[in-house]
Design an enzyme around this catalytic site. Structure first.
Site, short mmCIF file in Angstrom:
data_model
loop_
_atom_site.label_atom_id
_atom_site.label_comp_id
_atom_site.label_asym_id
_atom_site.label_seq_id
_atom_site.Cartn_x
_atom_site.Cartn_y
_atom_site.Cartn_z
CB THR A 48 49.80 -15.87 -19.40
OG1 THR A 48 49.20 -16.23 -20.70
CG2 THR A 48 51.61 -17.07 -18.82
CG ASN A 97 42.09 -21.13 -27.01
OD1 ASN A 97 41.96 -21.45 -25.49
ND2 ASN A 97 43.10 -21.30 -27.21
CD GLN A 112 39.35 -16.69 -26.76
OE1 GLN A 112 38.59 -16.03 -27.53
NE2 GLN A 112 40.76 -16.75 -27.05
CB SER A 155 43.82 -11.72 -21.35
OG SER A 155 44.95 -10.69 -22.55
CB CYS A 171 54.79 -26.69 -37.84
SG CYS A 171 54.83 -28.41 -38.20
#
Ligand SMILES: *Cc1c(COP(=O)(O)O)cnc(C)c1O
Length: 388
Positions: free
Chosen positions: A74, A152, A180, A200, A325
């Site tokens: 990020t 991703n 990724q 990352s 959700c």
């Protein structure tokens, strides 16, 4: 079979490997020095950071001075995008895709609010960006192109090398979010002709909260954080020494093991895709061949990926879905919608991301527990009965 954990969510995060932990421990214990200090403990920490920089550079075919350590994917994306835009103040144009991770997409939306024009390129039904579309979108004031290397959610691998050649030819800065990709497929920054690349550690069995940004020599960025002089002022703040050391070790091993790991992951991936798409009303999401070795993404029509996910969790399987959700929003995955899936199909998606530690026994187990769950959920589904 009851208390086992079958972890198939490596695209979300992956477990820290033992060798990386071992490499980190001394820097959490006795070698606790601040790399900026001139005394012996400080110099020990500095040496570890420098060695890690060399390892990360080697893994990407970069030079050590082109590697900047950050707190993760990020932060690397934010520094790359804002750092480029701030260099050319006022107005300009940037190109990205509709299927980027939010750590690129939402940054681009903010940049748009600041006065820039942003083109969000569409993708085809496999989640692929077209090089022709990139070429056609280039304007005289285009300052930046940012296209992810591998997605991703659906694992689609983009034509980065071709886009890189195009950007280089036009003199436009090219960034790729390779979070990724690094440690999963070969990544060579010179061959790809990228100027900026984000990675990352926790996506390749390194620790969480650490990453890097590759910045090609000569492509200076304007810092977005101010503070000390660390990371040549691009990322000030005391270095996460143990994290950096752990990331370098994990990356070194991931690259070393890549051919062997790829072979096994692809075998398991293709077996899962074959078996799952043979079930009634199940479709594959993403590209049939241009996809990450460990990525499986399928839609189970007439049911919710969310319910599937929770039922699998009760059976000890950790997976993910593009359903609402899960992501904390009402809309299903922006990636699946951009690929042209209708809401119902997108809601029925399940992502199984395989990684280091998964075996054919895990695949056997998944294939034994999933069909009865799907059957049960469909029995309760009005949409399924209407379809029947
Ligand atoms: C995980 C991920 C990120 C974010 O990385 P963090 O290190 O968790 O901040 C960015 N982009 C992609 C494609 C990712 O998969």
């Amino acid at each position: 079979m009851k208390n086992r954990l079958v972890y198939m969510d490596h695209a979300a995060t992956s477990p820290l490997r033992e060798e990386a932990l071992e490499a980190m421990l001394p820097y959490l214990k006795e070698h606790f020095g601040n790399p900026s200090s001139l005394h012996t403990p400080g110099r020990e920490a500095r040496k570890a950071v420098n060695e890690a920089r060399e390892k990360v550079a080697r893994a990407l075919n970069a030079e050590p001075e082109e590697i900047y350590f950050t707190s993760g994917g990020t932060e690397s994306n934010n520094i790359a995008l804002w750092g480029t835009v701030k260099k050319s103040p006022g107005r300009g144009h940037i190109i990205t895709s509709a299927i980027e991770h939010h750590a690129v997409l939402d940054v681009c939306k903010d940049i748009e609010k600041s006065g820039y024009r942003v083109t969000f390129l569409p993708v085809d039904r496999y989640g692929l960006v077209s090089v022709e579309d990139v070429a056609a979108a280039i304007a005289p004031d285009t300052v930046l192109i940012s296209i992810m290397m591998a997605n991703n959610e659906v694992g689609t691998i983009q034509p980065i090398q071709e886009i890189g050649a195009l950007a280089r030819e036009r003199g436009i800065v090219f960034h790729t979010d390779a979070v990724q990709a690094v440690g999963q497929i070969p990544v060579d920054v010179k061959k790809l002709k990228v100027d900026l690349l984000s990675l990352s550690a926790h996506k390749f069995n390194g620790p969480k909260g650490v990453g890097a940004l590759y910045v090609r020599r000569g492509s200076a960025l304007t810092p977005i954080f101010r503070g000390g002089g660390q990371e040549r002022k691009l990322r000030p703040g005391t270095e996460n020494v143990a994290g950096i050391v752990g990331m370098a070790r994990a990356l070194e091993l991931a690259v070393e093991e890549l051919p062997e790991k790829t072979r096994l992951l692809q075998e398991m991936r293709d077996r899962l895709i074959r078996e799952l798409t043979a079930m009634e009303a199940v479709t594959l999401n993403g590209h049939p061949t241009r996809r990450l070795p460990g990525n499986v993404n399928v839609s189970f029509h007439y049911i919710e990926g969310e319910s599937l996910l929770l039922s699998l969790d009760l059976q000890g399987v950790a997976a993910s879905s593009g359903s609402a959700c899960t992501s904390g929003s009402l809309d299903p995955s922006h990636v699946l919608l951009a690929m042209g899936l209708d809401h119902q199909t997108a809601h029925g998606s399940l992502r199984l991301s395989l990684g280091r530690g998964n075996s054919h026994e895990d695949v056997d187990y998944l294939l034994s527990v999933l069909p009865p769950i799907v059957k049960r959920l469909r029995e309760m589904s009005p949409a399924y009965h209407r379809h029947q």
